[in-house]
Design an enzyme around this catalytic site. Structure first.
Site, PDB file in Angstrom:
ATOM      1  N   ARG A  15      -5.820  -2.713 -19.245  1.00 32.45           N
ATOM      2  CA  ARG A  15      -7.177  -3.247 -19.409  1.00 32.45           C
ATOM      3  C   ARG A  15      -8.232  -2.142 -19.314  1.00 32.45           C
ATOM      4  O   ARG A  15      -9.291  -2.257 -19.925  1.00 32.45           O
ATOM      5  CB  ARG A  15      -7.442  -4.327 -18.351  1.00 32.45           C
ATOM      6  CG  ARG A  15      -6.832  -5.658 -18.735  1.00 32.45           C
ATOM      7  CD  ARG A  15      -7.083  -6.704 -17.692  1.00 32.45           C
ATOM      8  NE  ARG A  15      -6.745  -8.026 -18.200  1.00 32.45           N
ATOM      9  CZ  ARG A  15      -6.631  -9.105 -17.438  1.00 32.45           C
ATOM     10  NH1 ARG A  15      -6.824  -9.019 -16.135  1.00 32.45           N
ATOM     11  NH2 ARG A  15      -6.339 -10.260 -17.970  1.00 32.45           N
ATOM     12  N   LYS A  25       4.054 -24.202 -16.859  1.00 32.61           N
ATOM     13  CA  LYS A  25       3.296 -25.428 -16.609  1.00 32.61           C
ATOM     14  C   LYS A  25       2.901 -26.182 -17.869  1.00 32.61           C
ATOM     15  O   LYS A  25       2.059 -25.721 -18.630  1.00 32.61           O
ATOM     16  CB  LYS A  25       2.042 -25.077 -15.811  1.00 32.61           C
ATOM     17  CG  LYS A  25       2.371 -24.550 -14.429  1.00 32.61           C
ATOM     18  CD  LYS A  25       1.109 -24.376 -13.611  1.00 32.61           C
ATOM     19  CE  LYS A  25       1.379 -23.520 -12.403  1.00 32.61           C
ATOM     20  NZ  LYS A  25       0.671 -22.252 -12.410  1.00 32.61           N
ATOM     21  N   GLY A  83      -1.146 -12.548 -20.345  1.00 30.15           N
ATOM     22  CA  GLY A  83      -0.338 -13.095 -19.256  1.00 30.15           C
ATOM     23  C   GLY A  83       1.080 -12.565 -19.216  1.00 30.15           C
ATOM     24  O   GLY A  83       1.329 -11.384 -19.435  1.00 30.15           O
ATOM     25  N   GLY A  85      -5.586 -16.403 -19.576  1.00 32.20           N
ATOM     26  CA  GLY A  85      -6.334 -17.656 -19.575  1.00 32.20           C
ATOM     27  C   GLY A  85      -7.359 -17.708 -20.706  1.00 32.20           C
ATOM     28  O   GLY A  85      -7.522 -18.751 -21.358  1.00 32.20           O
TER      29      GLY A  85
END
Ligand SMILES: Nc1ncnc2c1ncn2[C@@H]1O[C@H](COP(=O)(O)OP(=O)(O)O)[C@@H](O)[C@H]1O
Ligand SMILES: O=C(OP(=O)(O)O)[C@H](O)COP(=O)(O)O
Length: 394
Positions: free
Chosen positions: A37, A198, A351, A374
């Site tokens: 990043r 999830k 992610g 996200g």
């Protein structure tokens, strides 16, 4: 592609430019363990330096919840940035206040200051206008290059834009262009691969993608809810009972829309969630009652790899199994390798999938690895990102 102004659209020479970056990087023992990043933000920072701006960088790190946490200072990130730029970066121990103002007032054109973790102030995550104003008072212009945090409406990602001319940085532009183009005008066949743990976090993205893709591939922990929806038993695998009906409706929606909906046909099952578990490969309708599925099986991996290789555009979010353990890494590895080999345009949605392509040594072969997990998911869900909405239109 997107309609927001960028740093290229404004004059920054001699200006104090407040740049929000996402230096929320993995750390261990006070060292940055993955500087992806930081490297991704270099083009914007370098451009501003070259143009003679006074560059004031800000970021969050972790979730300190409004308190000073020594281990969440941005000092190591600042040191890594200075190494990468080959130029000093003045790291401050605060993000607002008299000392910060004094340092900024003394900056020369081309200087770089890195403020302390903005989440040491509770007002950051609350998007407190008073705090946003304090940040804004440090600068003449606001640049948001923190795509990874663009789904947050916080003081430095959104609120500050109320007080200053607000534009995007190059990383933000690139992420929005690549992801935006992929979704708006996809090359076909267009394939999306959704995995991870999830279901409830990814339901909206699956629903949205069914409107866009030719092939939808499901894997990982969330796939067992779909397997159950197909009428098979899933043993002790991850299962979200209250989402089974929704999973059924998605299978039906795919049929109605002519989308090829790929679900696992076999699985690697284990008698416990452990790297030392007893494992076997079974067809998807033969998962034993006391076993859990922890990876897609070899037949599934082969089918998925074929679809990927025959696609022109592939976006991937979420691993196919518990890839952190070698015994359950093969499915994710097969998908990563197929992504590396396909001639299609490959997009990794941040992610764990980004971690997986790194782990398997194929990150360089991807067309685009998003810096946002996200954020890219919310983008793919079709949601507007507050950090983007806040910027000035062209
Ligand atoms: N079959 C499975 N059972 C349990 N956990 C799984 C399974 N497959 C994948 N996982 C776990 O899912 C996690 C990633 O899920 P998620 O956070 O949804 O993905 P991402 O970070 O890519 O969005 C990984 O830690 C992985 O070990
Ligand atoms: O790492 C981040 O999110 P991600 O892991 O979903 O990409 C961003 O820096 C946002 O951090 P947050 O989820 O604590 O707001």
């Amino acid at each position: 592609m997107n309609e927001k102004k960028s740093v290229k659209d404004i004059d920054v020479k001699g200006k104090r430019v407040f740049v929000r970056v996402d230096f929320n990087v993995p750390m261990e023992d006070g060292k940055v363990t993955d500087d992806t990043r930081i490297r991704a933000a270099l083009p914007t920072i370098q451009y501003l330096v070259d143009e003679g701006a006074k560059v004031i960088l800000s970021s969050h790190l972790g979730r300190p919840k409004g308190e000073v946490k020594e281990e969440l200072r941005l000092t190591a990130a600042g040191e890594r940035l200075a190494e990468l730029l080959g130029k000093p970066v003045k790291k401050l121990d605060e993000s607002v206040g008299e000392n910060v103002k004094a340092v900024v007032a003394a900056m020369e054109d081309g200087d770089i200051v890195l403020l302390e973790n903005v989440r040491f102030h509770a007002g950051e995550e609350k998007n407190d206008p008073a705090l946003a104003k304090q940040f804004a008072e440090l600068a003449d212009v606001y640049v948001n290059d923190a795509f990874g945090a663009a789904h947050r409406a916080h003081a430095t990602t959104a609120g500050i834009a109320e007080f200053l001319p607000a534009v995007s940085g190059f990383l933000m532009q690139k992420e929005l262009d690549v992801l935006g183009k992929a979704l708006a005008d996809p090359e076909r066949p267009f394939t999306a691969i959704i995995g991870g743990a999830k279901v409830k976090d990814k339901i909206d993205v699956i629903n949205h993608l069914l409107e866009k893709v030719d092939n939808l591939i499901i894997g990982g922990g969330l796939s067992y809810t779909f397997t159950k929806a197909q009428g098979h038993e899933v043993g002790t695998s991850l299962l979200e009972e209250d989402k089974i009906d929704l999973a059924k409706s998605f299978i039906k929606k795919a049929e109605d829309k002519g989308v090829n909906f790929y679900m696992p046909v076999d699985a690697v099952v284990a008698d416990e969630f452990s790297k030392d578990a007893n494992t076997k490969v079974v067809d998807i309708d033969k998962i034993p009652a006391d076993y859990m599925g922890l990876d897609i099986g070899p037949k599934t991996a082969e089918i998925y790899a074929d679809v990927i290789k025959n696609s022109k555009l592939i976006i991937w979010n979420g691993p196919m199994g518990v890839f952190e353990m070698d015994a359950f890494a093969n499915g994710t590895k097969a998908v990563a390798n197929a992504m590396a080999e396909t001639e299609g345009y490959t997009v990794i949605g941040g992610g764990d999938s980004a971690a997986a392509v790194e782990k398997f040594g194929v990150a360089e072969k991807m067309s685009h690895v998003s810096t946002g997990g996200g954020a890219s998911l919310e983008f793919m869900e079709g949601k507007e990102l507050p950090g983007v909405v806040a910027l000035n239109d062209k």
